[in-house]
Design an enzyme around this catalytic site. Structure first.
Site, PDB file in Angstrom:
ATOM      1  N   LYS A  67      73.817   3.782  38.840  1.00  0.00           N
ATOM      2  CA  LYS A  67      74.234   5.115  39.285  1.00  0.00           C
ATOM      3  C   LYS A  67      74.728   6.023  38.167  1.00  0.00           C
ATOM      4  O   LYS A  67      75.352   5.602  37.212  1.00  0.00           O
ATOM      5  CB  LYS A  67      75.370   5.001  40.316  1.00  0.00           C
ATOM      6  N   HIS A  75      65.237  27.753  54.257  1.00  0.00           N
ATOM      7  CA  HIS A  75      65.458  26.628  55.200  1.00  0.00           C
ATOM      8  C   HIS A  75      65.349  25.282  54.487  1.00  0.00           C
ATOM      9  O   HIS A  75      65.003  24.277  55.109  1.00  0.00           O
ATOM     10  CB  HIS A  75      64.468  26.663  56.375  1.00  0.00           C
ATOM     11  N   SER A 123      79.176   4.280  38.618  1.00  0.00           N
ATOM     12  CA  SER A 123      79.764   3.642  39.786  1.00  0.00           C
ATOM     13  C   SER A 123      80.422   2.337  39.336  1.00  0.00           C
ATOM     14  O   SER A 123      79.998   1.729  38.358  1.00  0.00           O
ATOM     15  CB  SER A 123      78.664   3.380  40.814  1.00  0.00           C
ATOM     16  N   GLU A 181      80.466  17.985  42.510  1.00  0.00           N
ATOM     17  CA  GLU A 181      81.054  17.499  43.768  1.00  0.00           C
ATOM     18  C   GLU A 181      82.518  17.901  43.878  1.00  0.00           C
ATOM     19  O   GLU A 181      82.988  18.312  44.941  1.00  0.00           O
ATOM     20  CB  GLU A 181      80.927  15.977  43.867  1.00  0.00           C
TER      21      GLU A 181
END
Ligand code: ARG
Length: 472
Positions: free
Chosen positions: A295, A168, A289, A302
């Site tokens: 970043k 979970h 970024s 992804e």
């Protein structure tokens, strides 16, 4: 009264079947109908299939040996032209099959027109797609093996590295990091086996099914199948030209591969976040970024996660494409190709990218991982197991530990912070070895059941995995 003017498109397209037709195809419809823009991908397989067919035609005496040799030589020449970038058929060819036949006739003259004896594009395209898939499946299996090899290497380096295990997405029990990685090895192993199984059904020849009903010529279907290295022939000609089960099976197996890669991707994305900080992405596999200078983004996982939707979509597309098709061939089937080609390319690219990401694009952070497993209640089950092993019924032990955890949460303590007096006060069965029993390393080591995360099990699993990989 105005005379009806027949529609005569300006740019006419000379068709192989044009004798039956009075006027040429509308240019827009010619473009709409054509598959040459993508089915050129099949050319090598089309040539191989045609060569086998030409040889069979001579073998059965349908054409002469001399004619067959001319056809084979012409087809091999087209192969050379294609490989040298000199064969680039345009829209007028409609599809790769017409393109090859037309070029063959240019090269070898009228005998080229004999190639299509006892064959239809329907059994031809079915053969091409199967030969293509058979080849690509083996290439994908090699990619899977490389991916598995990387997982194994990483697992070997991290047998004793601990990582929180979750259910979970809540901390559950600590794990050997190797055990976690080997879970993905097992998924990839099933993927590898599944593809091998699919290939058994891919490798069946529909050639000789004709358009749908077989042929009037005394062909030898087993001969072409043998030449093409196919294990059997379709028993029913209608089924032979219209079956795409094998393509659906492949897309389904491909979707599972992507789903496995996507789950791993999701974990890497989580692990590389500030919140988890279990892995550090290396510059070679991360991007920045354009606006936020701090970043470092996990683009590789992804993209893999994103491309999973695409592959599952192709599976869905082919399922829906097939569901209402009456026997036998229908042009709808031309739509199977882009789905297959894109799936093959996507799977190969994703497996390659994930293999690179795992082998050189990320680094686990042992200090952070060690701290993570020491800072929680993921050893609570072990306290209950400790009591249960000393005769306390498990449910009773479970309830008692639940209360202890509650008290600890209120006081800001962890289980390891309790004094021996406190333990004894909770239950007389506690001895000073409780501290050892709840130390993360021991918590993992103790799960020595078959297939569990105990180090002994993990070492055994690595040996078995190595044998599996080297057996093929
Ligand atoms: N380009 C076609 C395809 O991909 C080849 C088969 C055409 N057959 C036909 N009966 N029109 O399906």
């Amino acid at each position: 009264m105005a005379q009806e003017i027949p529609q005569q498109p300006t740019a006419t397209t000379q068709k192989t079947w044009s004798q039956r037709f009075d006027s040429a195809l509308h240019p827009a419809i010619a473009r709409f109908n054509a598959s040459i823009g993508f089915d050129i991908e099949l050319i090598e397989y089309d040539l191989t299939g045609s060569i086998a067919h030409a040889q069979m035609l001579a073998h059965t005496g349908i054409i002469t040996a001399e004619e067959s040799s001319q056809l084979v030589a012409g087809l091999e020449q087209i192969r050379q032209e294609y490989r040298q970038g000199q064969f680039n058929p345009g829209i007028e060819a409609e599809d790769v099959h017409f393109a090859v036949e037309r070029r063959l006739t240019e090269l070898v003259g009228d005998v080229g027109k004999k190639l299509h004896t006892a064959r239809s594009r329907n059994d031809q395209v079915g053969t091409d797609v199967r030969l293509y898939l058979r080849d690509q499946i083996e290439q994908i299996r090699i990619c899977l093996r490389q991916f598995q090899g990387t997982l194994l290497n990483l697992a070997e380096q991290h047998i004793e590295t601990l990582i929180p295990g979750y259910t979970h997405l809540q901390r559950a029990q600590p794990l050997s990091l190797a055990h976690h990685l080997l879970a993905y090895f097992q998924m990839a192993q099933r993927d590898w086996e599944r593809l091998g199984d699919v290939n058994k059904r891919v490798n069946i020849s529909p050639l000789g099914s004709g358009a749908l009903a077989g042929t009037t010529f005394p062909i030898d279907r087993h001969y072409t199948a043998k030449l093409l290295g196919m294990t059997d022939v379709y028993a029913n000609s209608l089924d032979g030209v219209s079956d795409r089960d094998f393509a659906i099976e492949f897309l389904s197996s491909a979707s599972l591969i992507m789903i496995h890669l996507s789950r791993l991707s999701e974990e890497v994305i989580l692990w590389s976040s500030e919140e988890f900080s279990f892995v550090k992405l290396k510059d070679s596999c991360a991007t920045g970024s354009s606006i936020m200078p701090q970043k470092k983004n996990p683009d590789v996982p992804e993209l893999v996660r994103g491309k999973t939707g695409r592959v599952c979509g192709h599976l869905q597309a082919l399922l829906v494409l097939m569901k209402g098709l009456p026997l036998a061939y229908n042009k709808d089937l031309q739509e199977d190709k882009e789905a297959l080609f894109d799936t093959v390319k996507t799977i190969k690219a994703c497996l390659e990218a994930m293999t690179i990401l795992l082998s050189e694009g990320l680094e686990f952070r042992p200090t952070r991982l060690a701290a993570a497993v020491a800072e929680d209640f993921s050893n609570a089950t072990d306290v209950a197991d400790y009591l249960a092993a000393r005769g306390v019924p498990f449910r009773e032990a479970y309830n008692l530990v639940g209360q202890v955890v509650k008290t600890c949460l209120a006081t800001g303590n962890l289980l390891k912070d309790l004094s021996i007096e406190e333990w004894k006060g909770l239950h007389p069965a506690f001895e000073s070895d409780i501290y050892q029993a709840i130390a993360p390393q021991q918590v993992v080591a103790a799960r020595n059941s078959y297939g569990g995360t105990g180090f002994e099990q993990v070492r055994r699993a690595i040996l078995v995995a190595k044998a599996q990989v080297s057996a093929s």
